[in-house]
Design a protein around this motif. Structure first.
Motif, mmCIF file in Angstrom:
data_model
loop_
_atom_site.group_PDB
_atom_site.id
_atom_site.type_symbol
_atom_site.label_atom_id
_atom_site.label_comp_id
_atom_site.label_asym_id
_atom_site.label_seq_id
_atom_site.Cartn_x
_atom_site.Cartn_y
_atom_site.Cartn_z
ATOM 1 N N VAL A 62 0.806 -1.222 0.000
ATOM 2 C CA VAL A 62 0.000 0.000 0.000
ATOM 3 C C VAL A 62 0.846 1.284 0.000
ATOM 4 C CG1 VAL A 62 -2.018 -1.116 1.029
ATOM 5 C CG2 VAL A 62 -0.357 -0.001 2.518
ATOM 6 N N PHE A 63 2.008 1.237 0.621
ATOM 7 C CA PHE A 63 2.801 2.480 0.664
ATOM 8 C C PHE A 63 3.581 2.672 -0.643
ATOM 9 C CE2 PHE A 63 1.880 1.584 5.144
ATOM 10 C CZ PHE A 63 1.143 2.740 5.407
ATOM 11 N N GLU A 64 4.024 1.565 -1.218
ATOM 12 C CA GLU A 64 4.637 1.633 -2.558
ATOM 13 C C GLU A 64 3.600 2.187 -3.548
ATOM 14 O OE1 GLU A 64 6.189 -2.230 -3.704
ATOM 15 O OE2 GLU A 64 5.606 -1.879 -5.779
ATOM 16 N N GLN A 65 2.381 1.689 -3.411
ATOM 17 C CA GLN A 65 1.268 2.122 -4.258
ATOM 18 C C GLN A 65 1.025 3.634 -4.099
ATOM 19 O OE1 GLN A 65 -2.262 0.002 -3.020
ATOM 20 N NE2 GLN A 65 -3.603 1.140 -4.390
ATOM 21 N N ALA A 66 1.003 4.101 -2.859
ATOM 22 C CA ALA A 66 0.794 5.543 -2.625
ATOM 23 C C ALA A 66 1.962 6.349 -3.193
ATOM 24 C CB ALA A 66 0.638 5.816 -1.133
ATOM 25 N N GLY A 67 3.170 5.814 -3.070
ATOM 26 C CA GLY A 67 4.353 6.509 -3.601
ATOM 27 C C GLY A 67 4.278 6.665 -5.109
ATOM 28 N N ASN A 68 3.726 5.662 -5.767
ATOM 29 C CA ASN A 68 3.632 5.713 -7.233
ATOM 30 C C ASN A 68 2.653 6.766 -7.738
ATOM 31 O OD1 ASN A 68 5.583 3.895 -8.083
ATOM 32 N ND2 ASN A 68 4.236 2.134 -7.755
ATOM 33 N N ARG A 69 1.811 7.271 -6.847
ATOM 34 C CA ARG A 69 0.911 8.353 -7.277
ATOM 35 C C ARG A 69 1.737 9.493 -7.877
ATOM 36 N NH1 ARG A 69 -4.193 8.614 -4.844
ATOM 37 N NH2 ARG A 69 -4.554 10.206 -6.417
ATOM 38 N N LEU A 70 2.838 9.799 -7.204
ATOM 39 C CA LEU A 70 3.677 10.917 -7.652
ATOM 40 C C LEU A 70 4.071 10.758 -9.117
ATOM 41 C CD1 LEU A 70 5.495 13.421 -6.937
ATOM 42 C CD2 LEU A 70 7.314 11.764 -6.480
ATOM 43 N N HIS A 71 4.543 9.566 -9.467
ATOM 44 C CA HIS A 71 5.086 9.370 -10.820
ATOM 45 C C HIS A 71 3.983 9.413 -11.881
ATOM 46 C CE1 HIS A 71 8.520 8.533 -8.439
ATOM 47 N NE2 HIS A 71 7.913 7.505 -7.868
ATOM 48 N N MET A 72 2.826 8.859 -11.538
ATOM 49 C CA MET A 72 1.727 8.901 -12.517
ATOM 50 C C MET A 72 1.176 10.320 -12.670
ATOM 51 S SD MET A 72 -0.113 7.753 -14.833
ATOM 52 C CE MET A 72 0.243 6.007 -14.959
ATOM 53 N N HIS A 73 1.075 11.043 -11.565
ATOM 54 C CA HIS A 73 0.599 12.429 -11.684
ATOM 55 C C HIS A 73 1.559 13.225 -12.560
ATOM 56 C CE1 HIS A 73 -2.554 12.741 -8.329
ATOM 57 N NE2 HIS A 73 -2.246 11.468 -8.442
ATOM 58 N N LYS A 74 2.855 12.971 -12.392
ATOM 59 C CA LYS A 74 3.840 13.702 -13.193
ATOM 60 C C LYS A 74 3.718 13.343 -14.678
ATOM 61 C CE LYS A 74 8.071 14.029 -11.398
ATOM 62 N NZ LYS A 74 9.261 13.594 -10.611
ATOM 63 N N ALA A 75 3.514 12.068 -14.956
ATOM 64 C CA ALA A 75 3.379 11.649 -16.359
ATOM 65 C C ALA A 75 2.170 12.335 -16.991
ATOM 66 C CB ALA A 75 3.237 10.130 -16.438
ATOM 67 N N LEU A 76 1.083 12.365 -16.248
ATOM 68 C CA LEU A 76 -0.136 12.986 -16.760
ATOM 69 C C LEU A 76 0.076 14.489 -16.995
ATOM 70 C CD1 LEU A 76 -3.182 12.566 -17.357
ATOM 71 C CD2 LEU A 76 -3.621 13.154 -14.975
ATOM 72 N N LEU A 77 0.699 15.135 -16.036
ATOM 73 C CA LEU A 77 0.956 16.584 -16.176
ATOM 74 C C LEU A 77 1.865 16.846 -17.383
ATOM 75 C CD1 LEU A 77 1.503 17.406 -12.384
ATOM 76 C CD2 LEU A 77 -0.371 18.287 -13.824
ATOM 77 N N LEU A 78 2.895 16.038 -17.495
ATOM 78 C CA LEU A 78 3.877 16.243 -18.573
ATOM 79 C C LEU A 78 3.221 16.071 -19.952
ATOM 80 C CD1 LEU A 78 6.782 16.704 -19.429
ATOM 81 C CD2 LEU A 78 7.210 14.270 -19.111
ATOM 82 N N LEU A 79 2.470 14.985 -20.111
ATOM 83 C CA LEU A 79 1.923 14.699 -21.432
ATOM 84 C C LEU A 79 0.733 15.575 -21.807
ATOM 85 C CD1 LEU A 79 2.285 10.825 -21.749
ATOM 86 C CD2 LEU A 79 3.835 12.638 -22.450
ATOM 87 N N THR A 80 0.049 16.127 -20.811
ATOM 88 C CA THR A 80 -1.095 16.984 -21.155
ATOM 89 C C THR A 80 -0.723 18.470 -21.191
ATOM 90 O OG1 THR A 80 -1.742 17.019 -18.823
ATOM 91 C CG2 THR A 80 -2.872 15.431 -20.241
#
Ligand code: CP
Ligand code: NVA
Length: 338
Positions: free
Chosen positions: A318-336
């Protein structure tokens, strides 16, 4: 050292071009994702989701290597939240800053919304100040209404119907753990809520097998189940809805649950009683594969929807999962926004 940013957000530092657009998945997806909003899991094609996952993995590596990646320098994100948030708000904020941009928190109670300014008017104003808006509303219809006035990308930071960026991040976590998504089996046990809807649609579109166990009165919306089945049929996955937790989890790769009472919902004693048998316990986990992981979007209530021994046990990610939020949010911000 002189650093400049080119039209694609590529950083040119000391004569060396260091460009996110050279990352193959980002190059392919950027032209189609630039300027796009994400309101539900139905907004992105399978190829776009794959590109987001690949880009997030790449950004994760950049961060682990200490490689600066300020590709959104000069860009700004407004974060309009009607409900509290620990992960979504801070992943957007930290992500935007790591990408060289700026994020501003806009508590719904601090805006003129409290005096009756309309949602579309608010969106129209904010669109003149920022390059993108992350918005968390209780009612999904309010987000749609807000969208009506927005002229910059809007990201659903959770409504009572969907939590799409959570689901995207969770696909990233599963991909990172298992090396791919197609054919993986994910079981969701508990309330057929926003997180369940988003996971079901995203997993189905990724060609995964998704099973959900909920009490009859708290099953996911049947129209979304139908849509998820169509997506699964196209992608080689499947969707099963049952009221038996052990049927849902037998032999799966990952078991997922969420709180039994979501943000803004009134306390419902009947719901609590109905969901009590849907707690993820060690004995339920034992029916999944020995290699199975336990997932939860968090925040969690130990010993309500999940036994503390599972939440804090060796299968929990669960904490690894929460940590990965950062990377996905960044990918979304970058590509949009890039
Ligand atoms: N999982 C999730 O969205 O957490 P927050 O409510 O803290 O953002
Ligand atoms: N279903 C939960 C998810 C919280 C991240 C809620 O809506 O409160």
């Amino acid at each position: 050292m002189q650093t400049t940013i080119d039209g694609y957000g590529a950083m040119v530092a000391g004569g060396q071009v260091y460009s996110w657009i050279d990352e193959p998945s980002a190059r392919a997806a950027a032209p189609v994702l630039r300027g796009r909003s994400v309101i539900s899991d139905l907004d992105l094609s399978r190829a776009e989701v794959d590109a987001l996952v690949e880009t997030a993995l790449w950004l994760k590596t950049q961060r682990e290597r200490g490689q600066p990646h300020p590709f959104l320098a000069g860009k700004s994100l407004g974060m309009l939240f009607q409900h509290p948030s620990t992960r979504t708000r801070n992943a957007f904020q930290a992500g935007m800053e790591q990408l060289g941009g700026h994020a501003t928190f806009l508590g719904a109670r601090d805006l003129q919304l409290t005096r009756g300014e309309t949602l579309p008017d608010t969106a129209q104003i904010l669109s003149r100040y920022v390059d993108g808006i992350a918005a968390r509303f209780g009612a999904h219809d309010e987000l749609i209404e807000f969208m009506g006035g927005a002229s910059v990308p809007v990201f659903n930071a959770l409504t009572e119907r969907f939590h799409p960026i959570e689901a995207l991040s969770d696909l990233l976590t599963l991909h990172d753990r298992f090396g791919g998504l197609k054919g993986l089996h994910l079981a969701y046990v508990g309330d057929g809520n926003n997180v369940c809807h988003s996971l079901m649609l995203s997993a189905a579109a990724a060609g995964m097998h998704f099973s959900v166990a909920s009490p009859k009165a708290f099953e996911p919306d049947p129209t979304l189940v139908e849509r998820a089945r169509e997506l699964a049929a196209q992608a080689g996955g499947s969707v099963v809805v049952t009221s038996e937790p052990s049927r849902a989890v037998t032999g799966v790769d990952a078991v997922y649950t969420d709180v039994h009472e979501s943000l803004g919902q009134p306390d419902d004693p009947q719901k609590r009683v109905a969901l009590a048998p849907y707690k993820v316990t060690s004995s339920l986990m034992a029916e999944a594969r020995p290699t199975a992981v336990f997932m939860h979007c968090l925040p969690m209530q130990r010993d309500v929807e999940v036994e503390a021994a599972v939440a804090d046990g060796s299968q929990s990610i669960v904490f690894e999962q929460a940590g990965n939020r950062l990377h996905m949010h960044k990918a979304l911000l970058l590509l949009t926004l890039g």
